[in-house]
Design a protein around this motif. Structure first.
Motif, short mmCIF file in Angstrom:
data_model
loop_
_atom_site.label_atom_id
_atom_site.label_comp_id
_atom_site.label_asym_id
_atom_site.label_seq_id
_atom_site.Cartn_x
_atom_site.Cartn_y
_atom_site.Cartn_z
N VAL A 96 0.89 -1.12 0.04
CA VAL A 96 -0.18 0.02 0.02
C VAL A 96 0.94 1.25 0.11
CG1 VAL A 96 -1.46 1.32 1.29
CG2 VAL A 96 -1.88 -1.08 1.17
N THR A 97 0.71 2.38 -1.10
CA THR A 97 1.31 3.27 -0.72
C THR A 97 0.42 4.55 -0.23
OG1 THR A 97 2.63 2.83 -2.89
CG2 THR A 97 2.52 5.13 -2.50
N THR A 98 0.82 5.32 0.57
CA THR A 98 0.24 6.44 1.25
C THR A 98 0.54 7.55 0.60
OG1 THR A 98 1.60 6.71 3.10
CG2 THR A 98 -0.35 5.21 3.36
N TYR A 99 -0.30 8.66 0.36
CA TYR A 99 0.29 10.14 -0.21
C TYR A 99 -0.25 10.81 0.70
CZ TYR A 99 0.47 7.05 -4.54
OH TYR A 99 0.93 6.21 -5.49
N GLN A 100 0.64 12.03 0.47
CA GLN A 100 0.38 13.39 1.16
C GLN A 100 -0.93 13.99 0.44
OE1 GLN A 100 3.37 16.26 1.16
NE2 GLN A 100 2.91 16.83 3.45
#
Length: 135
Positions: A96-100
């Motif tokens: 999972v990639t989290t983003y600002q």
């Protein structure tokens, strides 16, 4: 001078002996931790197969849960308008990639976490969106 040296040596030996032969105590808790030391972080609840996001650090605040059956793989999933996350647990079995950025733009901060049971008590940025990837 010799008496001071001998006394110091005996005191050092006594401290070392005490440290080596005293049974270990339990890990510090909020009540036993030294002044100024942080209490250990307790993992938040997150079931297998879920991505859990908490509004505040250390798995506190409002929790959002997401499952693979309710999201599109490799698509940007923005958090609810006006909400952010500061802690997460990835138990999806997939990266999972989290983003600002709420649009999953890579111009802001982003980070990918393995799906093998990653627990992040403090994100280095406010999470506003995420993507779940194929393995």
């Amino acid at each position: 001078m010799r008496t001071t040296f001998a006394a110091t040596t005996l005191a050092a030996v006594a401290l070392i002996t005490t440290a080596l032969f005293t049974p270990a105590t339990a890990a510090p808790t909020a009540s036993t931790a030294p002044a100024g030391a942080a209490a250990p972080v307790r993992l938040g609840e997150c079931a297998g197969g879920q991505l859990c996001l908490w509004a505040k650090p250390d798995f506190t605040g409002a929790r959002q849960t997401h499952e693979l059956s309710t999201i599109d793989i490799e698509s940007c999933v923005p958090l609810k308008p006006g909400t952010t996350a500061q802690a997460l647990a990835n138990r999806t079995g997939r990266p999972v990639t989290t983003y600002q950025s709420a649009e999953c733009q890579e111009t802001g901060e982003f980070e990918t976490y393995p799906g093998t049971g990653t627990w992040l008590p403090r994100s280095p940025y406010l999470v506003r969106a995420f993507k779940v990837w194929e393995n």
